[in-house]
Scaffold this active site. Structure first.
Site, PDB file in Angstrom:
ATOM      1  CB  CYS A   1      -0.939   0.013   1.208  1.00 14.94           C
ATOM      2  SG  CYS A   1      -2.211  -1.266   1.178  1.00 14.94           S
TER       3      CYS A   1
ATOM      4  CE  LYS B   1      -1.746  -0.451  -4.143  1.00 18.07           C
ATOM      5  NZ  LYS B   1      -2.808   0.563  -4.205  1.00 18.07           N
TER       6      LYS B   1
END
Length: 437
Positions: free
Chosen positions: A258, A261
């Protein structure tokens, strides 16, 4: 609220957890995935994701008849009053989120959606994606809702069933109430807002967590410069309720599926919108620089006669991005391993979560079956994942295997005294051995 008929498209960490948990709340859930092998295994309650409690929840849902698995996304959506899109949104070109999977599924299901159906973006998506999905669906008789997830890998089932908040974004109040009602059995604050705000909430949360981690890692460097103890400093500031102690532990940099990105995606959309966000950029750059400095430390302590790491064997303990998961996506351990390998080091690694899956990392390192095997003849041992079982290793045996008796504890979680008794020199981040007594 009566049980709903729900379709969940995608059975990764988020999709499978969402489907199994919603079924446990009494809803009828059909999970769809394009991978026939995965669907076949899930029908037999065989869960390949390392996530505590998830295999049991899947088995329970199958036994109750409330949970099923299919390949046909359109077929699953055709009988649902709510469709959750739990699809990958990886980092694409230039750092933007790649929405190809979301757009493809939207095109696949648009003609079969029942009238009044709510299509829910559960995936982490850029601001404006709900509008984009609505355009692709071209179905004014349906509503697109943003309902971001806030699940931690290794605690996903717990986080779903004991959430600290539920965020639902919709431009139609009845659709927002409908989706919020799916969670009626859970006790948690519910935030009802518009789609853009809900989408941005997810990115803002992950950016703030990344910022705290970058801050902690940078602060550890400051502590080393002034002979201060990072553990004492973070405890001292963590007692302030405005700051809190979570995400203040230094480590080998932040990563996972998570934070990398999402921070890059947020930075990209801000740039596209002409919004300067120097704090976000600095957070990302600090993470990269921190990892470079850790590699420099290993190189300084383990270099060969020529002063480089060329041909130097190193032991790596832990490759998953954090303990409790087998996920290697954007793992900081692998980021450091790549930099060490680029300098010519020969890497031998052990991770307890990878013994069964055996991912192909042969271009980067040699994966071995036990820590002692990784340590054999190594010029140093680098601990990169905070697996609890590393506490209980036979460090005396590892010391006998190492060519040089040095352990870089880049998670600050081992017992330095025990390592010292084994004749090992311990190095943490922002701490010295004298600070740990």
């Amino acid at each position: 609220m009566p049980a709903r008929h729900i379709a969940v498209i995608g059975t990764g960490y988020v999709g499978l957890t969402t489907g199994a948990c919603l079924a446990s709340l009494g809803h009828h859930v059909v999970c769809a995935d394009a991978d026939p092998h995965k669907v076949g295994r899930l029908r037999q309650a065989q869960v390949d994701i390392l996530e505590p409690g998830l295999p049991e929840l899947v088995a329970e849902g199958l036994d109750s008849g409330r949970l099923s698995f299919v390949q046909d996304s359109a077929g699953a959506a055709a009988d649902a009053d709510t469709v959750f899109l739990c699809l990958p949104t990886p980092m694409g070109a230039g750092g933007a989120a790649d929405l190809a999977a979301v757009e493809s599924v939207a095109a696949e299901i648009r003609s079969v959606l029942p009238e009044g159906c709510a299509v829910v973006n559960k995936s982490t998506v850029p601001v404006g994606t709900a509008e984009r999905v609505a355009e692709l669906l071209g179905r004014p008789d349906t509503t697109v809702v943003s309902n971001p997830e806030f699940l931690r890998e290794g605690r996903a089932v717990h986080d779903f069933l004991h959430p600290d908040r539920i965020v639902v974004g919709a431009d139609a109040p009845d659709a927002a109430e409908h989706v919020a009602g799916l969670y009626a059995a859970l006790e948690a604050p519910v935030v009802l807002t518009d789609t853009a705000s809900a989408e941005l909430t997810k990115y803002a949360a992950n950016f703030f967590l990344a910022m705290k981690l970058s801050f902690a890692n940078n602060l550890a460097t400051v502590c080393e410069r002034f002979d201060a103890d990072i553990a004492a400093v973070t405890v001292g500031i963590g007692h302030d309720p405005r700051i809190g102690g979570a995400f203040l532990q230094p480590g080998p940099g932040w990563g996972g599926s998570c934070l990398p990105k999402d921070t890059h995606a947020l930075l990209t959309v801000c740039e596209q919108a002409g919004v300067e966000f120097p704090l976000l950029r600095a957070t990302i750059e600090t993470n990269v620089e921190h990892q470079r400095q850790l590699v420099e430390r290993v190189a300084a302590g383990c270099a060969g006669p020529d002063g480089s790491l060329r041909g130097v064997r190193l032991a790596l303990l832990g490759l998953a991005f954090k303990a409790g998961t087998s996920d290697l996506r954007d793992s900081p351990a692998l980021a450091i391993a790549r930099q060490l390998r680029e300098r010519g080091a020969e890497l031998y690694a052990y991770d307890p979560a990878l013994s069964d899956t055996r991912p192909d990392l042969s271009d980067l390192l040699t994966l071995v079956d036990d820590p002692a095997q990784a340590a054999a003849g190594a010029a140093g041992c680098v601990v990169l994942t905070e697996w609890p079982q590393f506490h209980d290793l036979d460090w005396n045996a590892i010391a006998r295997q190492l060519h040089r008796p040095i352990v870089y504890d880049f998670r600050n979680f081992l017992d330095p005294g025990r390592l010292a008794e084994a004749g090992l020199a311990w190095q943490g981040i922002g701490r010295t051995l004298s600070m740990t007594g």
